[in-house]
Design an enzyme around this catalytic site. Structure first.
Site, short mmCIF file in Angstrom:
data_model
loop_
_atom_site.label_atom_id
_atom_site.label_comp_id
_atom_site.label_asym_id
_atom_site.label_seq_id
_atom_site.Cartn_x
_atom_site.Cartn_y
_atom_site.Cartn_z
N LYS A 1 16.67 -8.14 3.99
CA LYS A 1 17.57 -8.03 2.83
C LYS A 1 18.30 -6.69 2.98
CE LYS A 1 19.13 -9.54 -1.13
NZ LYS A 1 20.01 -10.71 -1.23
N TYR B 1 2.89 -5.43 0.45
CA TYR B 1 1.49 -5.83 0.26
C TYR B 1 0.56 -4.62 0.24
CZ TYR B 1 1.65 -10.93 0.79
OH TYR B 1 1.84 -12.26 0.61
C1 IPM Z 1 -1.06 -16.33 3.30
C2 IPM Z 1 -1.62 -16.27 1.90
C3 IPM Z 1 -2.12 -14.87 1.62
C4 IPM Z 1 -0.93 -13.94 1.70
C5 IPM Z 1 -2.88 -14.72 0.30
C6 IPM Z 1 -4.05 -15.69 0.21
C7 IPM Z 1 -3.33 -13.30 0.05
O1 IPM Z 1 -0.67 -16.67 0.97
O2 IPM Z 1 -1.84 -16.09 4.25
O3 IPM Z 1 0.11 -16.62 3.46
O4 IPM Z 1 -0.21 -13.75 0.71
O5 IPM Z 1 -0.69 -13.38 2.77
#
Ligand code: IPM
Ligand code: MG
Length: 372
Positions: free
Chosen positions: A189, A142
């Protein structure tokens, strides 16, 4: 206890479910003599519309100076195609997590007895499911380096973890397992990814300090299968940001509706509580959204501050609503109750929980008097 709570209702159904969570917190204040203050701020689409920022500076400041944050939901289709991802509502949430270093996302998954038949899985599979996912929230793919090149024909996202990022969440997960059924499953994984090998190495070493916890490893593809074949074989799951995102959505269907699942995101200084579900924009304003995930998020907030009895009363109210069938249409499509009725019922239960004998659940559910 005095608590300063920052309230970020967000998009879609966020405001209406948060309204019910606050009603329940107010009922707790009344019954247990606490003082909570609530300050609201914009996030997500509302932030983009008002100040062209999904996480306005003022909102961030408010959150930093609060004891806890109560968050509704985020997302609005209108902005899904913004080429600048920083101007998408989701970016507001990601930035909030990063800025406040909310590194541990805790998602309890529980199958409620009265809803066993609502689950898409067979009853004997969902029975007794009760586990917690510890998802790392501020690292991994992320937040690693992102690139596009070759005139946008190639792109990459780097998945990077450090020992420190892994160990701080691992300790929380081990402590949780130690207080529960003493089983921790690391999902990764490691047969393919270098970062997963690091997770295994760090988590195994930490495991030696928790000898009473039985540590097992599970590849993420197998875990995805096991979640629907044997969900009750999990106790505490520990996993990285991306796998945790995917597996927690998968897990959310086990209980029969995503509308029941709360979460907590813990950092060194700040804490945030939010339902797992999204903004469900098509339901906005229709009084059909399930407020229970938001209400249980409020219960997690109380637990965080060791207000265990208070949280337990909320949980009892939720159990009572489910048992009595005072539920929204995601749980029963023939229901006559809506978001506000479920909130009323649980808030009234909290206020009256000492007067068990005089309670009239039928009336509470209808939003009429609580005491006969
Ligand atoms: C979650 C959501 C978020 C994520 C999005 C809205 C960015 O899916 O809190 O799980 O991917 O973390
Ligand atoms: Mg998700």
């Amino acid at each position: 206890m005095n608590l300063k709570i920052a309230v970020l209702p967000g998009d879609g159904i966020g405001p209406e479910v948060i309204q019910q969570a606050i009603r329940c917190l107010e009922a707790i204040e009344e019954s247990f003599d606490h003082t909570f203050s609530y300050k609201e701020a914009a996030v997500g689409a509302l932030g983009i519309e008002t100040v062209n920022d999904p996480l306005p500076q003022k909102t961030l400041e408010l959150c930093k100076n609060s004891d806890a944050i109560l968050f509704g939901a985020i997302g609005n289709r209108q902005f899904d195609h913004n080429l600048d991802t920083r101007l998408r509502p989701e970016h507001g949430l990601l930035k909030l997590r990063k800025e406040l270093d909310l590194f541990a996302n805790i998602r309890p998954v529980k199958a409620y007895k009265p809803l066993y038949d609502r689950s898409p899985l067979k009853k004997h599979i969902v029975e007794n499911t009760d586990f917690i996912i510890y998802r790392e929230l501020t690292g991994g793919i992320y937040f690693g380096e992102k690139k596009t090149w070759d005139q946008g024909r190639k792109a990459s996202d780097v998945c990077e973890y450090s020992e420190k990022e892994i160990s701080r969440i691992a300790h929380l997960a081990f402590k949780s397992a130690r207080n529960r059924r003493k089983k921790l499953t690391l999902i990764d994984k490691a047969n393919v990814l270098e970062s997963s090998l690091l997770w295994r190495r760090v988590v195994s070493a930490i495991g030696e300090s928790y000898p009473e916890v039985n540590l097992e490893f599970c590849y993420v593809d197998h875990a995805a299968m096991r979640l629907v074949l044997q969900p009750n074989s999990f106790d505490v799951i520990l996993t990285d940001n991306m796998f945790g995102d995917i597996l927690s959505d998968e897990a959310s269907v086990i209980s029969g509706t995503i509308g029941l699942l709360p979460s907590a995101s813990i950092g060194a200084k700040n804490v945030l509580f939010e339902p797992i579900h999204g903004s469900f924009s098509t339901a906005k304003g229709k009084n059909i959204a399930n407020p229970i995930a938001a209400i249980l998020s409020a219960a997690m907030l109380l637990e965080h501050f060791s207000l265990f009895e208070e949280a337990m009363v909320i949980r009892e109210g939720v159990d009572r609503a489910l048992t009595k069938g005072i539920v929204t249409p995601d749980v029963n499509n023939k229901t006559k109750y809506g978001t506000s009725h479920v909130g009323d019922f649980i808030a009234d239960f909290i206020v009256d929980h000492h007067d068990e004998v005089t309670m009239n659940d039928e009336n509470i559910g209808l939003g009429r008097s609580t005491i006969i």
